[in-house]
Design a protein around this motif. Structure first.
Motif, PDB file in Angstrom:
ATOM      1  N   ARG A 167      10.548  -4.762  12.532  1.00 44.79           N
ATOM      2  CA  ARG A 167       9.505  -3.854  12.049  1.00 44.79           C
ATOM      3  C   ARG A 167       9.152  -2.813  13.106  1.00 44.79           C
ATOM      4  NH1 ARG A 167       5.779  -8.669  10.143  1.00 44.79           N
ATOM      5  NH2 ARG A 167       4.072  -7.161  10.275  1.00 44.79           N
TER       6      ARG A 167
ATOM      7  N   HIS B 182       1.315  -0.268  10.218  1.00 45.80           N
ATOM      8  CA  HIS B 182       2.701  -0.012   9.843  1.00 45.80           C
ATOM      9  C   HIS B 182       3.638  -1.107  10.326  1.00 45.80           C
ATOM     10  CE1 HIS B 182       2.059   3.946   8.135  1.00 45.80           C
ATOM     11  NE2 HIS B 182       1.290   4.248   9.165  1.00 45.80           N
TER      12      HIS B 182
ATOM     13  N   SER C 243       1.404  -4.938   6.748  1.00 43.08           N
ATOM     14  CA  SER C 243       2.516  -4.326   6.026  1.00 43.08           C
ATOM     15  C   SER C 243       3.267  -5.368   5.201  1.00 43.08           C
ATOM     16  CB  SER C 243       3.473  -3.633   7.002  1.00 43.08           C
ATOM     17  OG  SER C 243       4.131  -4.578   7.814  1.00 43.08           O
TER      18      SER C 243
ATOM     19  N   LEU D 272       0.478   4.298   3.917  1.00 42.59           N
ATOM     20  CA  LEU D 272       0.740   2.914   4.289  1.00 42.59           C
ATOM     21  C   LEU D 272       1.805   2.280   3.405  1.00 42.59           C
ATOM     22  CD1 LEU D 272      -2.848   1.483   5.001  1.00 42.59           C
ATOM     23  CD2 LEU D 272      -1.126   2.214   6.645  1.00 42.59           C
TER      24      LEU D 272
ATOM     25  N   VAL E 167       6.413   1.219   3.680  1.00 42.35           N
ATOM     26  CA  VAL E 167       6.766  -0.181   3.452  1.00 42.35           C
ATOM     27  C   VAL E 167       7.736  -0.296   2.286  1.00 42.35           C
ATOM     28  CG1 VAL E 167       5.876  -2.456   2.825  1.00 42.35           C
ATOM     29  CG2 VAL E 167       4.600  -1.008   4.418  1.00 42.35           C
TER      30      VAL E 167
END
Length: 657
Positions: free
Chosen positions: A380, A402, A407, A459, A463
């Motif tokens: 990530r 994030h 997330s 956001l 993702v």
């Protein structure tokens, strides 16, 4: 010609050990098991000496008149032989010296006994006792493991001593002399032959053992080569995924058991597919080897290790004590690769050299009990590094929405968003500044939680792209736009933002054609907005997809023009219907420099032919400026906020000028 690690392994598998020559084998045989031979000779002489002294009792029985002399002779020779032997052992001399001393001791022991014994008055007893010498001969040839030549010399000396004694002390008894001479000669020949056979047999045993040892060594070497192959990446020579997993597990066990922290860093070569396509696969392999070697040279002095984790992805493991250590090492890796200056003119982000993005995670007290979670966090962080422009390093931050667990909650929410009606579309009008009409709108996606709280697109969109859910959401959005706005004729044209991932997915244009067929709509009523940015690589698959979409009649718009690095290249390669100029340029018109900048961008785009749309209109002054520059379309809160389809018809159809 490029040689890889696999070539080296193949060479190791095919080569065999060189066999020594006969002379070398003889030398090896003499040196073989030196310590064991020395121990055996030492033990043998001690046993022989004790036996030799034990025969003193026989002297007192058979030749009592000289028994004291023979016993003293035995004792003197025994003490002398053992003293010399132990001195040689203490000096750690070669075993052949122990053999020579033992052989000499046998000859001297026989002679030392024989000299006083022949002076006995018990001649008949001595005549039978003379057979005692055969024991010394057999000792030289059979009891000790003497080399054949040394054995012949020792037993021959004993034979010569016996024959001399016959001539000197039994000159008149020819029958006795013949019988005992024949016996001694027979013993000499027989025991010498047996000694020769034993030496030959021992040599053959050595040869067989040596060959077996060579074969075992070859088998071990091949096994080691195969083990290296199973744990090593064939191209770069680094640990492969299997070896990395084992090393990771060891690091993790140390963390769990001893609290020794470590960091895991995923390193990805930026735009490597573009490099491979532009320079060829051979040069691409060379690039990976160079990057791998450079990173290894950077991290190994610090106690780190590197392995190949995927195509152009590497993993670095290192012991660390703090987050600052992780940041420093990650930045060193990035800067080291950048410092190579390997040309990469195929990328379109304003950089012309090979760089890497680094995502790191490190052990923390509250990380949980799963190693997989730590690697997931590093992944990530790597995604975050790419999203921030590549050629940068990011460390997983649990407080960053994030990269944090938030997330992951969003990812789980997105999986059920469509079925649970958590995702919806709103529409913001696009105004034709020449006519004042609001016949077009931009579709914007909204997401809410199960509790009804809204989640910002900044956001959930990243993702969705990272997890691939954007593909399903994208199709749902286009189908929803067709149903809510176009089939009901609430708008002539609706624009939809399209992710780079969607354009790169095979069959995307065909899926759009299917949706148009289902809804019975013409493609010209849809516009797809492509964002100019780092994630949009210009390659044949994307260009082909855009061409297929335009064949369907779909309009292609370039979104956020001026904020990325590839805008001019896109304008050169693609015939856009509309270019949307980013709001940041409009908001800078309060300064003369900002107004000139916006005007220059407008002139640049206008000369290419597309319509111009400026977003972010929030004041009357900004709107007047756009009219002055003869802009085609405008969008912003001043002209209309995003609303659901059910309320969009309430918007005025004309804009007062």
């Amino acid at each position: 010609m490029k040689h890889t690690f696999a070539d080296a392994i193949e060479t190791d598998l095919q080569k065999s050990l060189q066999r020594p020559s006969t002379a070398e084998l003889r030398a090896l045989y003499r040196e073989d098991d030196e310590r064991a031979r020395a121990t055996a000779t030492r033990k043998g002489l001690w046993i022989a000496v004790l036996s030799y002294l034990g025969y003193s009792l026989t002297d007192f029985l058979l030749i009592p008149d000289v028994a004291v002399e023979t016993a003293l002779a035995r004792l003197l020779v025994s003490v002398l032989a053992l003293t010399v032997l132990e001195i040689l052992v203490a000096l750690k001399l070669h075993a052949r010296w122990l053999d020579r001393i033992s052989a000499a001791a046998l000859v001297v022991a026989y002679a030392a006994w024989l000299v006083p014994a022949v002076h006995t008055a018990y001649v008949e007893s001595l005549s039978y006792y003379m057979i005692f010498g055969a024991i010394f001969m057999m000792g030289a040839n059979l009891f000790f493991n003497f080399p054949f030549l040394l054995s012949i010399m020792a037993s021959g000396a004993i034979l010569a001593t016996f024959l001399t004694s016959l001539l000197l002390f039994f000159p008149h008894d020819s029958s006795y002399a013949f019988a005992f001479s024949t016996f001694y000669l027979s013993c000499f020949v027989f025991t010498s032959y047996v000694n020769w056979k034993l030496n030959v047999e021992r040599y053959h045993v050595f040869l067989n053992a040596h060959e077996a040892k060579l074969r075992q060594t070859e088998a071990n070497d091949r096994g080691a080569a195969l083990l290296r192959m199973s744990n090593t990446d064939y191209l770069t020579g680094l640990d492969n995924r299997r070896a990395v997993d084992q090393r990771l597990r060891a690091y993790w066990n140390d963390w769990q058991g001893e609290g020794r922290g470590f960091a895991a860093m995923l390193v990805d070569v930026d735009f490597f597919k573009k490099y491979n396509d532009g320079y060829g696969h051979i040069q691409g392999d060379h690039c990976l080897i160079t990057v791998a070697s450079t990173i290894r040279e950077a991290v190994e002095p610090l106690g780190g290790s590197i392995g190949r984790y995927g195509g152009e992805e590497f993993i670095v493991l290192a012991r660390v004590d703090s987050r600052a250590d992780v940041v420093a090492l990650a930045e060193k890796i990035r800067a080291t690769v950048e410092g190579l200056g390997v040309p990469h003119v195929e990328r379109r982000d304003g950089t012309a050299i090979v760089t890497v993005s680094v995502g790191a995670a490190f052990t923390r007290d509250h990380i949980g009990a799963k190693l997989e979670k730590m690697i997931h966090e590093a992944d990530r962080a790597l995604y975050s590094a790419k999203a921030h422009g590549r050629n940068c390093a990011r460390v997983f931050d649990p407080s960053d929405p994030h990269t944090s667990d938030e997330s992951e909650n969003i990812a789980a929410l997105l999986k059920i968003a469509i079925n649970q009606n958590l995702v919806s579309m709103v529409y913001q009008p696009l105004v034709d500044l020449k006519t004042g009409r609001r016949d077009a709108a931009e579709a914007l996606m909204r997401l809410k939680t199960l509790d009804g709280d809204n989640i910002s697109p900044t956001l959930f969109i990243p993702v969705a792209e990272r997890t691939g859910i954007i593909l399903e959401l994208g199709k749902w959005a286009i189908r929803t736009v067709c149903r809510e706005m176009l089939m009901s004729n609430q708008a002539e044209v609706v624009s939809v933002n399209v992710s780079p991932i969607q354009l790169k997915t095979p069959g995307f244009a065909a899926s759009i054609a299917a949706i148009l067929g289902e809804t019975g709509l013409s493609g010209h009523r849809l516009a797809f907005e492509i964002t100019e940015g780092l994630d949009m690589e210009i390659h044949s698959d994307v260009l082909r997809c855009i061409s297929d979409l335009k064949t369907l009649g779909i309009r292609i718009w370039l979104d956020d023009f001026g904020t990325g690095f590839a805008g001019l290249s896109w304008l050169r390669l693609i015939d856009f219907d509309t270019v949307k100029i980013d709001r940041s340029f409009l908001h800078d018109i309060d300064t003369s420099r900002g107004r000139v900048m916006l005007r220059d961008i407008v002139h640049l785009v206008r000369h290419r032919g597309p319509k111009i749309l400026v977003e972010g209109v929030e004041t009357d002054e900004q709107l007047r400026c756009l009219h002055e520059m003869d802009i085609d379309f405008a969008q912003g809160y001043q002209l209309g906020r995003p609303v659901p389809a059910a309320r969009s018809q309430l918007l005025p159809r004309l804009l007062s000028r």
